[in-house]
Design an enzyme around this catalytic site. Sequence first.
Site, short mmCIF file in Angstrom:
data_model
loop_
_atom_site.label_atom_id
_atom_site.label_comp_id
_atom_site.label_asym_id
_atom_site.label_seq_id
_atom_site.Cartn_x
_atom_site.Cartn_y
_atom_site.Cartn_z
N ASP A 1 3.90 3.84 -0.01
CA ASP A 1 3.73 4.63 1.36
C ASP A 1 2.40 5.53 0.88
O ASP A 1 2.03 6.18 1.88
CB ASP A 1 5.05 5.72 0.81
CG ASP A 1 6.27 5.31 0.58
OD1 ASP A 1 6.54 4.21 1.46
OD2 ASP A 1 7.04 5.51 -0.40
N HIS B 1 7.08 5.30 -2.63
CA HIS B 1 7.07 3.89 -3.06
C HIS B 1 5.36 3.93 -3.24
O HIS B 1 4.78 4.81 -2.64
CB HIS B 1 7.23 3.08 -2.00
CG HIS B 1 8.89 2.92 -1.57
ND1 HIS B 1 9.63 3.90 -0.99
CD2 HIS B 1 9.90 2.10 -2.35
CE1 HIS B 1 10.69 3.64 -0.77
NE2 HIS B 1 11.02 2.52 -1.56
#
Length: 435
Positions: A104, A101
């Site tokens: 992240d 993501h």
Amino acid sequence: MTTGFFDGIAPITFEGPDSTNPLAYRHYNPDEIVMGKRMADHLRFAVAYWHSFAWEGGDPFGGQTFERPWYPQDDMGRARQKADVAFEMFDLLNVPYFCWHDADLRPEQGNFADNLSTLEEITDYIGQKMESSKTGLLWGTANMFSDRRWMSGAATNPDPDVFAFAAATVKGCMDATHKLGGQNYVLWGGREGYETLLNTDLGQELDHMGRFLNMVVDYKHKIGFKGTILVEPKPQEPSKHQYDFDAATCIGFLRKYGLENEVKLNLEQGHAILAGHSFEHEIAVAAAEGMLGSIDMNRNDYQSGWDTDQFPNNVPEVALAYYHILKAGGLGTGGTNFDAKLRRQSLDAQDLIAAHVGGMDVCARGFKAAAAMIEDGGLDAALADRYAGWTGAEAQEMLNSDLDSIQARVLSQGINPAPQSGRQEVLENYVNRFV
């Protein structure tokens, strides 16, 4: 030069089923040929960036338990350090793919322009690391559920400014995925649902989500992205009612909005369980509709009612999942992503490696059992026998007939069928011969 985080841990190699080394593959031999193809090319393993590197060990009742050199994850220097550690682990495991993501990879900046700038900066850095690594990108996605701006959804939010922020975010993530050679792009509607119908226009929200996904498909073609667009079903958690409840719900949604030929499903074991299904059920449903795309491999704790995201350890469950995947022709551009995290008491770097080694071995063992069942043909033979009556001309003609004609035939032939055994226990015993 290594980061030092995995000091003392050697690259993981295949040592065979008799090995007692906890940091060696006993069943996963990437070069073993199964059904005409390398095992690595069938399974297409991927490490989940969020659970392995971004997750801090919290749960609904307590906060951070892990201490990592790249915490707190609030500046770009530590984001680069996190990427260094990630690629060191990819190399130790010899894993072909990873997934992320946007949240992240880079710290939250509080505004879109800076989020985009830092995403571009870190994915440029990751791109440089990929040039000297054998690990590629299975897929990227946007985290549109953690920040408070997403509390009422992203594409389904009642505020059009949030819809705009979401669209801009997905464009940036698709660009980054394309830049890194991603094989797929995933949309997980983490808060695309509702808490109460008292303040929800369900029809409007579904229409907005359908329009949003059509924009994503249009943009894919505009930029020449050759990967697959995937959506990920999940029931309940975190919203009381998620619009993407399970495979069947998502397939109906895709057909309603004309996306059935453009979008496939990314299915997760844990989400299947939360929906009251088995993983093999969800895979079989998607495969039957030609919409099987990729899988997130994990497991839930069957004594808990929430998504615990544990590494897989049940070979029979995994074998049946891969059986249906192989019957459907494999994963295509998809793969086996370990959407799984350590237990919050598993603090050490070695735990992170051992978890993936064990998960990959369980998958390899289950996969080989699935391949053996297919090559043996016992389940196919049993299925053919059970449906044999439908191969006859009269049965096929009935499907193009009408109720009047069918009733006349039942009366004239005195049809009075006797129930036939489904032989479930016999077939379960058959599966147990392989696992």
